[in-house]
Design a protein around this motif. Structure first.
Motif, PDB file in Angstrom:
ATOM      1  N   ARG A  54      19.429  48.529  31.730  1.00 17.08           N
ATOM      2  CA  ARG A  54      19.572  47.740  32.961  1.00 17.08           C
ATOM      3  C   ARG A  54      20.441  48.471  33.977  1.00 17.08           C
ATOM      4  O   ARG A  54      20.137  48.506  35.174  1.00 17.08           O
ATOM      5  CB  ARG A  54      20.161  46.370  32.653  1.00 17.08           C
ATOM      6  N   ASP A  55      21.541  49.072  33.506  1.00 18.14           N
ATOM      7  CA  ASP A  55      22.407  49.833  34.407  1.00 18.14           C
ATOM      8  C   ASP A  55      21.666  51.028  34.998  1.00 18.14           C
ATOM      9  O   ASP A  55      21.839  51.360  36.179  1.00 18.14           O
ATOM     10  CB  ASP A  55      23.654  50.308  33.665  1.00 18.14           C
ATOM     11  N   ARG A  56      20.840  51.671  34.196  1.00 17.00           N
ATOM     12  CA  ARG A  56      20.080  52.816  34.689  1.00 17.00           C
ATOM     13  C   ARG A  56      19.085  52.391  35.762  1.00 17.00           C
ATOM     14  O   ARG A  56      18.946  53.048  36.802  1.00 17.00           O
ATOM     15  CB  ARG A  56      19.356  53.504  33.534  1.00 17.00           C
ATOM     16  N   ILE A  57      18.395  51.281  35.516  1.00  9.52           N
ATOM     17  CA  ILE A  57      17.431  50.780  36.501  1.00  9.52           C
ATOM     18  C   ILE A  57      18.144  50.381  37.782  1.00  9.52           C
ATOM     19  O   ILE A  57      17.666  50.660  38.895  1.00  9.52           O
ATOM     20  CB  ILE A  57      16.622  49.617  35.909  1.00  9.52           C
ATOM     21  N   THR A  69      17.822  39.376  39.427  1.00  9.73           N
ATOM     22  CA  THR A  69      16.664  38.816  38.731  1.00  9.73           C
ATOM     23  C   THR A  69      15.568  39.867  38.573  1.00  9.73           C
ATOM     24  O   THR A  69      15.023  40.063  37.477  1.00  9.73           O
ATOM     25  CB  THR A  69      16.127  37.584  39.483  1.00  9.73           C
ATOM     26  N   THR A  70      15.231  40.551  39.658  1.00  7.32           N
ATOM     27  CA  THR A  70      14.204  41.583  39.570  1.00  7.32           C
ATOM     28  C   THR A  70      14.663  42.749  38.710  1.00  7.32           C
ATOM     29  O   THR A  70      13.873  43.318  37.937  1.00  7.32           O
ATOM     30  CB  THR A  70      13.812  42.067  40.972  1.00  7.32           C
ATOM     31  N   GLN A  71      15.925  43.116  38.800  1.00  6.60           N
ATOM     32  CA  GLN A  71      16.450  44.167  37.928  1.00  6.60           C
ATOM     33  C   GLN A  71      16.228  43.800  36.463  1.00  6.60           C
ATOM     34  O   GLN A  71      15.801  44.632  35.655  1.00  6.60           O
ATOM     35  CB  GLN A  71      17.945  44.362  38.176  1.00  6.60           C
ATOM     36  N   ARG A  72      16.520  42.562  36.103  1.00  3.87           N
ATOM     37  CA  ARG A  72      16.373  42.120  34.712  1.00  3.87           C
ATOM     38  C   ARG A  72      14.902  42.104  34.300  1.00  3.87           C
ATOM     39  O   ARG A  72      14.561  42.513  33.183  1.00  3.87           O
ATOM     40  CB  ARG A  72      16.989  40.731  34.555  1.00  3.87           C
ATOM     41  N   ARG A  73      14.032  41.648  35.184  1.00  2.00           N
ATOM     42  CA  ARG A  73      12.600  41.625  34.858  1.00  2.00           C
ATOM     43  C   ARG A  73      12.053  43.043  34.665  1.00  2.00           C
ATOM     44  O   ARG A  73      11.260  43.287  33.749  1.00  2.00           O
ATOM     45  CB  ARG A  73      11.824  40.887  35.948  1.00  2.00           C
ATOM     46  N   LEU A  74      12.453  43.972  35.515  1.00  2.00           N
ATOM     47  CA  LEU A  74      12.008  45.355  35.359  1.00  2.00           C
ATOM     48  C   LEU A  74      12.522  45.954  34.050  1.00  2.00           C
ATOM     49  O   LEU A  74      11.818  46.720  33.380  1.00  2.00           O
ATOM     50  CB  LEU A  74      12.482  46.198  36.541  1.00  2.00           C
TER      51      LEU A  74
END
Length: 243
Positions: A54-57, A69-74
């Motif tokens: 998640r941190d990398r994304i 929210t979008t970060q978590r979904r990705l």
């Protein structure tokens, strides 16, 4: 210090409830859900690996800095793809995580203090996080909730403060922003033209290179006490906070 306040905008995480235990529990719920429904992904991505991905994304997508929210979904989509599980599981996995993310435990003073504040002035939630006040049960005390994801920019960007003031139909100088974060809440609110209140529950030292906030309290109860003692006219409101 005393000055007129016609409305209050409030941060949520670490102001009304502590966020760290919420996230630890939500991550554990997600891990359990994945072990049941996507075991290959769960084996590939234990909790620490999920955090790292998640941190990398987040680092790779600065355009989503305002949208957890979008970060978590990705993150979930990439995990499932690499684990060889059905990508359709990303949405129910997120739902399991988000339900737990909204199971917060308020600071002991929060609910009573918020009710006292809401009886005096309109309240609006102003957060970079994605907590849902309707799920949490606090929405009746607030006029509205404005998140960074909805607005498109995150605190300390002045535009999110100004958007909240516009919805309140008040000038920034008439609004008090309340939060725990020095940079996001206090410095950001001040630069946007709002009055500011630092909720300093851990007795931290204020950094000397920043102008001090207008108010500093250890709890929301202290803020409610200050508002009720103010010499300015504070006829209790008779409307509902959600009007």
């Amino acid at each position: 210090m005393s000055f007129p306040v016609r409305a209050i905008t409030l941060d949520l995480d670490d102001t009304i409830w502590p966020i760290a235990p919420v996230m630890v529990r939500a991550e554990a719920v997600l891990d359990t859900w994945l072990r049941t429904h996507a075991p290959r992904t769960a084996a590939l991505y234990p909790i620490d690996a999920v955090r790292a991905l998640r941190d990398r994304i987040a680092g790779e997508r600065p355009d989503l800095a305002h949208d957890y929210t979008t970060q978590r979904r990705l993150t979930l989509q990439q995990m499932l793809r690499e684990g060889g599980d059905d990508l359709a599981l990303a949405e129910p996995a997120f739902d399991a995580f988000f339900a737990a993310r909204c199971e917060v435990e308020h600071y002991a003073d929060s609910e009573a203090a918020l009710a006292r504040l809401a009886a005096r002035v309109p309240l609006a939630a102003l957060s970079n996080g994605n907590a849902d006040l309707k799920r949490i049960g606090l929405m009746p005390l607030f006029r509205f909730q404005l998140g960074a994801r909805e607005h498109g920019r995150a605190k300390p960007d002045a535009s999110i403060f100004h958007a909240a003031c516009a919805r309140l139909e008040m000038d920034p100088a008439q609004v008090l922003h309340v939060g725990d974060d020095i940079e996001l809440d206090v410095v950001g609110g001040r630069l946007a033209g709002l009055r500011t209140c630092w909720i300093n529950r851990e007795a931290r030292e204020w950094p000397a290179h920043h102008p001090r906030p207008d108010l500093e309290f250890a709890t929301l109860t202290d803020l409610a006490d200050w508002l009720e003692r103010s010499p300015y006219d504070r006829t209790p409101r008779t409307d509902t906070a959600a009007a």
